[in-house]
Design a protein around this motif. Sequence first.
Motif, mmCIF file in Angstrom:
data_model
loop_
_atom_site.group_PDB
_atom_site.id
_atom_site.type_symbol
_atom_site.label_atom_id
_atom_site.label_comp_id
_atom_site.label_asym_id
_atom_site.label_seq_id
_atom_site.Cartn_x
_atom_site.Cartn_y
_atom_site.Cartn_z
ATOM 1 N N SER A 11 0.827 -1.211 0.000
ATOM 2 C CA SER A 11 0.000 0.000 0.000
ATOM 3 C C SER A 11 0.860 1.259 0.000
ATOM 4 N N ASP A 12 2.008 1.221 0.663
ATOM 5 C CA ASP A 12 2.926 2.369 0.623
ATOM 6 C C ASP A 12 3.447 2.602 -0.788
ATOM 7 N N GLU A 13 3.789 1.500 -1.467
ATOM 8 C CA GLU A 13 4.281 1.613 -2.846
ATOM 9 C C GLU A 13 3.187 2.170 -3.761
ATOM 10 N N VAL A 14 1.962 1.712 -3.552
ATOM 11 C CA VAL A 14 0.851 2.190 -4.371
ATOM 12 C C VAL A 14 0.585 3.657 -4.104
ATOM 13 N N ARG A 15 0.588 4.047 -2.830
ATOM 14 C CA ARG A 15 0.331 5.438 -2.477
ATOM 15 C C ARG A 15 1.369 6.376 -3.092
ATOM 16 N N GLU A 16 2.629 5.921 -3.121
ATOM 17 C CA GLU A 16 3.708 6.723 -3.684
ATOM 18 C C GLU A 16 3.847 6.562 -5.199
ATOM 19 N N LYS A 17 2.946 5.789 -5.801
ATOM 20 C CA LYS A 17 2.900 5.549 -7.246
ATOM 21 C C LYS A 17 4.158 4.875 -7.783
ATOM 22 N N GLU A 18 4.811 4.101 -6.931
ATOM 23 C CA GLU A 18 5.991 3.368 -7.355
ATOM 24 C C GLU A 18 5.626 2.196 -8.266
ATOM 25 N N THR A 19 4.393 1.723 -8.173
ATOM 26 C CA THR A 19 3.974 0.568 -8.974
ATOM 27 C C THR A 19 3.224 0.974 -10.242
ATOM 28 N N GLN A 20 3.012 2.263 -10.445
ATOM 29 C CA GLN A 20 2.142 2.714 -11.530
ATOM 30 C C GLN A 20 2.622 2.253 -12.901
ATOM 31 N N HIS A 21 3.918 2.402 -13.163
ATOM 32 C CA HIS A 21 4.457 2.034 -14.469
ATOM 33 C C HIS A 21 4.260 0.542 -14.723
ATOM 34 N N PHE A 22 4.573 -0.287 -13.728
ATOM 35 C CA PHE A 22 4.383 -1.732 -13.859
ATOM 36 C C PHE A 22 2.919 -2.068 -14.085
ATOM 37 N N ASP A 23 2.037 -1.462 -13.303
ATOM 38 C CA ASP A 23 0.601 -1.739 -13.418
ATOM 39 C C ASP A 23 0.090 -1.433 -14.824
ATOM 40 N N GLU A 24 0.471 -0.281 -15.349
ATOM 41 C CA GLU A 24 -0.021 0.122 -16.659
ATOM 42 C C GLU A 24 0.558 -0.754 -17.770
ATOM 43 N N ARG A 25 1.793 -1.189 -17.621
ATOM 44 C CA ARG A 25 2.393 -2.068 -18.628
ATOM 45 C C ARG A 25 1.660 -3.399 -18.688
ATOM 46 N N VAL A 26 1.280 -3.924 -17.540
ATOM 47 C CA VAL A 26 0.550 -5.197 -17.520
ATOM 48 C C VAL A 26 -0.807 -5.044 -18.208
ATOM 49 N N LEU A 163 -9.021 -16.900 -9.896
ATOM 50 C CA LEU A 163 -9.635 -16.606 -11.191
ATOM 51 C C LEU A 163 -10.370 -15.274 -11.180
ATOM 52 N N ILE A 164 -11.085 -15.011 -10.117
ATOM 53 C CA ILE A 164 -11.820 -13.742 -10.021
ATOM 54 C C ILE A 164 -10.855 -12.564 -10.060
ATOM 55 N N GLY A 165 -9.754 -12.674 -9.326
ATOM 56 C CA GLY A 165 -8.779 -11.588 -9.326
ATOM 57 C C GLY A 165 -8.160 -11.371 -10.689
ATOM 58 N N VAL A 166 -7.822 -12.450 -11.383
ATOM 59 C CA VAL A 166 -7.208 -12.335 -12.712
ATOM 60 C C VAL A 166 -8.162 -11.671 -13.694
ATOM 61 N N THR A 167 -9.452 -11.998 -13.619
ATOM 62 C CA THR A 167 -10.409 -11.395 -14.546
ATOM 63 C C THR A 167 -10.547 -9.892 -14.328
ATOM 64 N N ARG A 168 -10.336 -9.432 -13.105
ATOM 65 C CA ARG A 168 -10.433 -7.984 -12.853
ATOM 66 C C ARG A 168 -9.352 -7.221 -13.617
ATOM 67 N N VAL A 169 -8.172 -7.823 -13.689
ATOM 68 C CA VAL A 169 -7.087 -7.201 -14.444
ATOM 69 C C VAL A 169 -7.353 -7.321 -15.939
ATOM 70 N N TYR A 170 -7.784 -8.489 -16.379
ATOM 71 C CA TYR A 170 -8.045 -8.706 -17.810
ATOM 72 C C TYR A 170 -9.114 -7.750 -18.330
ATOM 73 N N LEU A 171 -10.110 -7.469 -17.513
ATOM 74 C CA LEU A 171 -11.189 -6.569 -17.922
ATOM 75 C C LEU A 171 -10.805 -5.099 -17.796
ATOM 76 N N GLY A 172 -9.620 -4.831 -17.266
ATOM 77 C CA GLY A 172 -9.107 -3.467 -17.212
ATOM 78 C C GLY A 172 -9.693 -2.590 -16.126
ATOM 79 N N VAL A 173 -10.359 -3.192 -15.141
ATOM 80 C CA VAL A 173 -10.991 -2.391 -14.096
ATOM 81 C C VAL A 173 -10.147 -2.319 -12.826
ATOM 82 N N HIS A 174 -9.047 -3.078 -12.807
ATOM 83 C CA HIS A 174 -8.138 -3.035 -11.665
ATOM 84 C C HIS A 174 -6.701 -3.175 -12.136
ATOM 85 N N TYR A 175 -5.800 -2.517 -11.418
ATOM 86 C CA TYR A 175 -4.372 -2.742 -11.613
ATOM 87 C C TYR A 175 -3.989 -4.067 -10.945
ATOM 88 N N PRO A 176 -2.911 -4.713 -11.395
ATOM 89 C CA PRO A 176 -2.462 -5.943 -10.724
ATOM 90 C C PRO A 176 -2.227 -5.766 -9.229
#
Length: 218
Positions: A11-26, A163-176
């Motif tokens: 959550s600290d990494e997310v708050r500081e946007k350290e994961t943003q680039h990785f999330d968007e690439r996925v 499976l439910i978690g993976v579909t959230r990313v595939y559908l583009g409504v959540h970051y990994p």
Amino acid sequence: MALGLGFIELSDEVREKETQHFDERVLLALRTPGHPEQPLGPVWVAEAARDVTSLGSVSVLTLVVFAVSGFLVLVRRWRTLVLVVGSTVGGAGVNSLLKSVFARPRPSVVPHLTWVLTESFPSGHAMLSAIVYLTLGALLAQLVERRWLKAYLVGVALSLTLLIGVTRVYLGVHYPTDVLGGWMAGLGWALLSALVARAARRRSPGLREESRGETAPS
């Protein structure tokens, strides 16, 4: 403890946007190059993903909990009923609180393939499905003796959650990382609920009888 520390670190990494680039690439990697509105794979995959992801929706999970609660009422396992309802309702409250605290916007790098309303982190579908399905899987596992049956029930619960978690990313409504955070928080809450249930069984002869299926018939 490890799950709690891991969630705090994430959550600290997310708050500081350290994961943003990785999330968007996925998310972009799961879409057709040059056409972000088109997910990879045949057309039916997106429809199947929407079907699977609905298993983690509030409406479906509520129906599942109501169905299980009705069964527990019919067999008069009142203490177990309190544990199941308390775990799921409490987990839903924690998820809502976490979403409001972090208030992470939904992904905008790709179009959403299903409708969403709330904030992004942590994923409610991932967290609540982990809480409900793992709690119910563990509850059912107590009713069988053979280890392979116990492993099967817990395995089904884990598979649904993944499976439910993976579909959230595939559908583009959540970051990994939204989904990962939801899994961690949901598993942590489910384990905490299991510890509370174990402690309650030690102090309550009636609850121990319910766990062994020794409730007196009506």
